[in-house]
Design a protein around this motif. Sequence first.
Motif, PDB file in Angstrom:
ATOM      1  N   ASP A 118       0.831  -1.210   0.000  1.00  0.00           N
ATOM      2  CA  ASP A 118       0.000   0.000   0.000  1.00  0.00           C
ATOM      3  C   ASP A 118       0.863   1.256   0.000  1.00  0.00           C
ATOM      4  N   ASN A 119       1.908   1.243   0.811  1.00  0.00           N
ATOM      5  CA  ASN A 119       2.806   2.390   0.898  1.00  0.00           C
ATOM      6  C   ASN A 119       3.505   2.632  -0.443  1.00  0.00           C
ATOM      7  N   VAL A 174       2.507   1.856  -3.416  1.00  0.00           N
ATOM      8  CA  VAL A 174       1.523   2.401  -4.353  1.00  0.00           C
ATOM      9  C   VAL A 174       1.268   3.873  -4.041  1.00  0.00           C
ATOM     10  N   ASN A 175       1.128   4.196  -2.765  1.00  0.00           N
ATOM     11  CA  ASN A 175       0.838   5.576  -2.351  1.00  0.00           C
ATOM     12  C   ASN A 175       1.962   6.549  -2.673  1.00  0.00           C
ATOM     13  N   ILE A 176       3.205   6.089  -2.571  1.00  0.00           N
ATOM     14  CA  ILE A 176       4.331   6.984  -2.862  1.00  0.00           C
ATOM     15  C   ILE A 176       4.808   6.840  -4.310  1.00  0.00           C
ATOM     16  N   ASP A 177       4.085   6.019  -5.095  1.00  0.00           N
ATOM     17  CA  ASP A 177       4.302   5.923  -6.535  1.00  0.00           C
ATOM     18  C   ASP A 177       5.673   5.356  -6.902  1.00  0.00           C
ATOM     19  N   VAL A 178       6.033   4.225  -6.281  1.00  0.00           N
ATOM     20  CA  VAL A 178       7.268   3.531  -6.637  1.00  0.00           C
ATOM     21  C   VAL A 178       6.917   2.149  -7.177  1.00  0.00           C
ATOM     22  N   PRO A 179       7.814   1.528  -7.934  1.00  0.00           N
ATOM     23  CA  PRO A 179       7.513   0.232  -8.536  1.00  0.00           C
ATOM     24  C   PRO A 179       7.205  -0.869  -7.518  1.00  0.00           C
ATOM     25  N   LYS A 191      -4.798  -2.951 -15.664  1.00  0.00           N
ATOM     26  CA  LYS A 191      -3.359  -2.991 -15.967  1.00  0.00           C
ATOM     27  C   LYS A 191      -3.024  -4.251 -16.759  1.00  0.00           C
ATOM     28  N   GLY A 193       2.897   0.959 -16.016  1.00  0.00           N
ATOM     29  CA  GLY A 193       3.062   1.974 -14.974  1.00  0.00           C
ATOM     30  C   GLY A 193       4.129   1.523 -13.990  1.00  0.00           C
ATOM     31  N   ASN A 194       3.789   1.525 -12.714  1.00  0.00           N
ATOM     32  CA  ASN A 194       4.742   1.102 -11.679  1.00  0.00           C
ATOM     33  C   ASN A 194       4.575  -0.348 -11.263  1.00  0.00           C
ATOM     34  N   LYS A 230      13.583   0.019 -15.195  1.00  0.00           N
ATOM     35  CA  LYS A 230      12.623   0.961 -14.605  1.00  0.00           C
ATOM     36  C   LYS A 230      13.329   1.967 -13.686  1.00  0.00           C
TER      37      LYS A 230
END
Length: 179
Positions: free
Chosen positions: A87-88, A90-95, A115, A141-142, A162
Amino acid sequence: MVYVFLADGFEIIEALAPVDMLTRAGVEVKTVGVTGKLVSSSNKIRVTSDITIDEFDFYDVEAIVLPGGMPGTINLEANDKVQQAIDNAVNIDVPVCAICAAPSILGNKGLLNGKEATCFPGFEDKLAGADLSEKYVVTDGNFITARGAGVCIDFGLEIVKKLKGAEVAETVRKQIQCR
């Protein structure tokens, strides 16, 4: 920091091949023992993790990697801190990178909805809402997903691509004599 989560029953090359590719590319990596500091792979090879899940730093994340294997995938999915780490990320937008059965964890969370994704054959029904791909490694995406142990080097190189770019990934590919 890239964190690779290890739970009892993980597929050893799906975890350690990406670690190898990433370190060759100059990426800092730590293995995280989810079921203890000493983790037993699906074929009973024991690996000492760099840190335990209790030492995991939610704020120092460049990417996370979820290897497959059974019952490793089940053990990862059952752990609340692994769920929080996903969850973290995804929230901070990392792979968020998952191979073999592990994409099912992301699918069960609804993260692959819309996706393109892949997984080990037989787990497709767990990728809720995903656009299923026949490719061996998929980036959307990520999210980076891969089919299984036979493509773990390609999976690792895709993570390098990436994080560090195609040129660095290609340099590592040539260094290891990968086709």
